[in-house]
Design a protein around this motif. Structure first.
Motif, PDB file in Angstrom:
ATOM      1  N   ILE A   1      16.432  36.782-148.117  1.00 23.36           N
ATOM      2  CA  ILE A   1      16.276  35.271-148.485  1.00 23.36           C
ATOM      3  C   ILE A   1      16.247  34.344-147.456  1.00 23.36           C
ATOM      4  CG2 ILE A   1      17.240  33.166-149.403  1.00 23.36           C
ATOM      5  CD1 ILE A   1      18.046  34.859-152.087  1.00 23.36           C
TER       6      ILE A   1
ATOM      7  N   TYR B   1      13.039  30.671-156.174  1.00 20.84           N
ATOM      8  CA  TYR B   1      12.901  31.905-154.998  1.00 20.84           C
ATOM      9  C   TYR B   1      14.329  32.539-155.081  1.00 20.84           C
ATOM     10  CZ  TYR B   1      11.624  34.360-150.856  1.00 20.84           C
ATOM     11  OH  TYR B   1      11.089  35.232-149.857  1.00 20.84           O
ATOM     12  N   PHE B   2      15.327  31.841-155.070  1.00 18.19           N
ATOM     13  CA  PHE B   2      16.563  32.524-154.936  1.00 18.19           C
ATOM     14  C   PHE B   2      16.802  33.411-156.291  1.00 18.19           C
ATOM     15  CE2 PHE B   2      19.007  29.652-151.573  1.00 18.19           C
ATOM     16  CZ  PHE B   2      17.899  29.871-151.044  1.00 18.19           C
TER      17      PHE B   2
ATOM     18  N   ALA C   1      13.892  26.540-154.055  1.00 20.29           N
ATOM     19  CA  ALA C   1      14.925  27.123-153.618  1.00 20.29           C
ATOM     20  C   ALA C   1      15.556  27.806-154.949  1.00 20.29           C
ATOM     21  CB  ALA C   1      16.244  26.285-153.216  1.00 20.29           C
TER      22      ALA C   1
ATOM     23  N   SER D   1      12.822  32.756-145.795  1.00 19.18           N
ATOM     24  CA  SER D   1      12.967  31.316-145.926  1.00 19.18           C
ATOM     25  C   SER D   1      12.541  30.552-144.582  1.00 19.18           C
ATOM     26  CB  SER D   1      14.211  30.846-146.455  1.00 19.18           C
ATOM     27  OG  SER D   1      14.655  31.388-147.765  1.00 19.18           O
TER      28      SER D   1
ATOM     29  N   VAL E   1      14.666  36.565-156.444  1.00 19.08           N
ATOM     30  CA  VAL E   1      15.143  37.766-155.667  1.00 19.08           C
ATOM     31  C   VAL E   1      16.360  38.398-156.180  1.00 19.08           C
ATOM     32  CG1 VAL E   1      15.974  38.410-153.241  1.00 19.08           C
ATOM     33  CG2 VAL E   1      14.006  36.711-153.369  1.00 19.08           C
ATOM     34  N   ASN E   2      17.414  37.498-156.443  1.00 17.06           N
ATOM     35  CA  ASN E   2      18.502  37.873-156.956  1.00 17.06           C
ATOM     36  C   ASN E   2      18.547  38.619-158.348  1.00 17.06           C
ATOM     37  OD1 ASN E   2      20.951  37.253-155.047  1.00 17.06           O
ATOM     38  ND2 ASN E   2      19.433  35.270-155.158  1.00 17.06           N
TER      39      ASN E   2
ATOM     40  N   LEU F   1      20.433  38.253-149.885  1.00 15.08           N
ATOM     41  CA  LEU F   1      21.010  37.045-149.177  1.00 15.08           C
ATOM     42  C   LEU F   1      20.169  37.230-147.575  1.00 15.08           C
ATOM     43  CD1 LEU F   1      24.676  36.789-149.748  1.00 15.08           C
ATOM     44  CD2 LEU F   1      22.851  35.349-150.745  1.00 15.08           C
TER      45      LEU F   1
ATOM     46  N   CYS G   1       7.403  34.793-156.119  1.00 14.68           N
ATOM     47  CA  CYS G   1       6.998  35.195-154.719  1.00 14.68           C
ATOM     48  C   CYS G   1       5.846  34.473-154.095  1.00 14.68           C
ATOM     49  CB  CYS G   1       7.669  36.362-154.267  1.00 14.68           C
ATOM     50  SG  CYS G   1       9.304  36.805-154.346  1.00 14.68           S
TER      51      CYS G   1
END
Length: 414
Positions: free
Chosen positions: A183, A155-156, A152, A187, A159-160, A180, A301
């Motif tokens: 994700i 990955y978060f 988490a 997810s 992306v952000n 968001l 990713c």
């Protein structure tokens, strides 16, 4: 420190898998959630899953529409290489389709999915009640916490960071909601694949425990050689059968979601490999290449699909192998109880059942999830990389020939 280690102590199967089941419910890929020491499914949980999933897809589409309408963000996006831009668009479309397929298929099988946990919990209760087994729920529960936390965060963050860097601090009201939604959409299938791996691991643990119980020394010492021992042996046979039936039930529940996720992961992996290879091959041309932030985002990713493709078949193959070892032990029961006719009949019935009931973890209609899948995937990726290298070498050779031709024409004055 020792007190903190024992602070969280799951005492049942439901508490052990609470984190993964609640996470799967949050990302709209299951129709049940935990309430106390059991799971609950009703019309409100189903309504939440369907409505939030549809809202996430529509919100992502709305964010993309707002991005196109914003001239500043649109110009930044169009500066990317056209092939990279097309791959990103393809990824958004495929991710949304896979997410909705996963949600719908798991909603249709929500009650059967819930029954899998209930049947496993009943097997655990029988093992603890009749055979005094001690199931170490803490180990698997802590493993779920560690793995999901690391994935988490990575990955978060990827992306952000990629989207915020691409926007360079402008129009975050569009970029952050888009991140968001993306994700949430990606997810769902990823977490569903991890839940499937957790279920296969739960089965492997119970098969190994049954192998320890299915020993004549243990059975004779605990139950003697009388009718009580024969009844316990019969219950062990039923538990082995039940775990094999659960494998079949897992296949029925996860077939479509796993198949669509594998197709998405393979498409995403090959596309990202192409982008990474193109970036390393064309690193001098910064205007046409991909930024280093995007390159790092792609590398992070790729960890999730590669983890699922390389590790999930190992778990599935190990679980099936452990089940077969249990069956081989059951075939020896008539040697342990030579004078018992009921045990002999039980072994004969078990052998007929084994011939008629061949169990494997599957995805889709024909893909068997075992170690052969890893070899197939690795060979395809290696061949794909060889094609990319050959294409790059051919392109470089053509450019060198063209340069030599131009130099020769300048030398002779043509």
């Amino acid at each position: 420190m020792r007190g903190l280690y024992y602070l969280w102590e799951p005492r049942s199967l439901h508490e052990c898998v609470a984190l993964t089941s609640v996470g799967q419910f949050v990302v709209c890929c299951s129709g049940f959630f935990q309430r106390g020491d059991h799971f609950v499914i009703n019309k409100w949980t189903r309504l939440y899953s369907l409505c939030c999933a549809s809202l996430a897809v529509l919100s992502l589409g709305g964010c993309l529409y707002a991005l196109v309408q914003n001239e500043e963000l649109c110009s930044r996006v169009l500066q990317l290489d056209k092939l990279v831009l097309s791959i990103m668009g393809l990824e958004l479309v495929i991710s949304s389709l896979v997410f909705m397929l996963t949600v719908l298929s798991l909603q249709l099988g929500a009650q059967r999915h819930l029954d899998i946990y209930e049947r496993l919990a009943e097997v655990d209760r029988q093992l603890m009640r009749d055979f005094g087994a001690k199931l170490n729920y803490r180990k698997l529960g802590r493993k779920n916490i560690v793995v999901l936390s690391i994935v988490a965060v990575l990955y978060f963050g990827a992306v952000n960071t990629a989207l915020a860097r691409g926007a360079e601090g402008h129009q975050l009201g569009i970029v952050v909601p888009a991140a968001l939604c993306y994700i949430l959409i990606t997810s769902g299938p990823h977490l569903t694949g991890y839940v499937h791996m957790s279920l296969t691991e739960l089965l492997s643990i119970r098969f190994r425990l049954l192998q320890r119980i299915l020993q004549p020394q243990f059975l004779y010492k605990r139950f003697g050689r009388g009718p009580l021992c024969e009844r316990r042996v019969r219950s062990l046979v039923e538990m082995v059968k039940e775990l094999h039936y659960i494998i079949q039930e897992i296949n029925d529940v996860y077939n479509l979601s796993l198949w669509s996720a594998m197709a998405h992961d393979f498409t995403l992996s090959t596309s990202e490999l192409y982008i990474i290879f193109a970036r390393s091959d064309n690193s001098s041309n910064s205007s046409a290449g991909v930024s280093m932030v995007l390159l790092g985002f792609l590398c992070v990713c790729m960890l999730v699909p590669f983890y699922k493709m390389l590790i999930a078949p190992v778990y599935c193959s190990r679980s099936v192998d452990e089940g077969r070892r249990c069956l081989r032990l059951l075939e020896q029961l008539d040697d342990w109880f030579p004078g018992s006719r009921p045990v002999k009949q039980l072994v004969e019935a078990m052998m007929r059942w084994r011939l008629q009931f061949q169990v494997e973890f599957t995805s889709g209609t024909s893909i068997t999830l075992n170690k052969t899948v890893i070899t197939l995937f690795a060979s395809i990726v290696c061949n794909y990389l060889l094609v990319l290298i050959q294409f790059a070498m051919t392109q470089k050779l053509g450019e060198e020939v063209e340069q030599q031709k131009v130099a020769l024409q300048e030398w002779i004055g043509i």
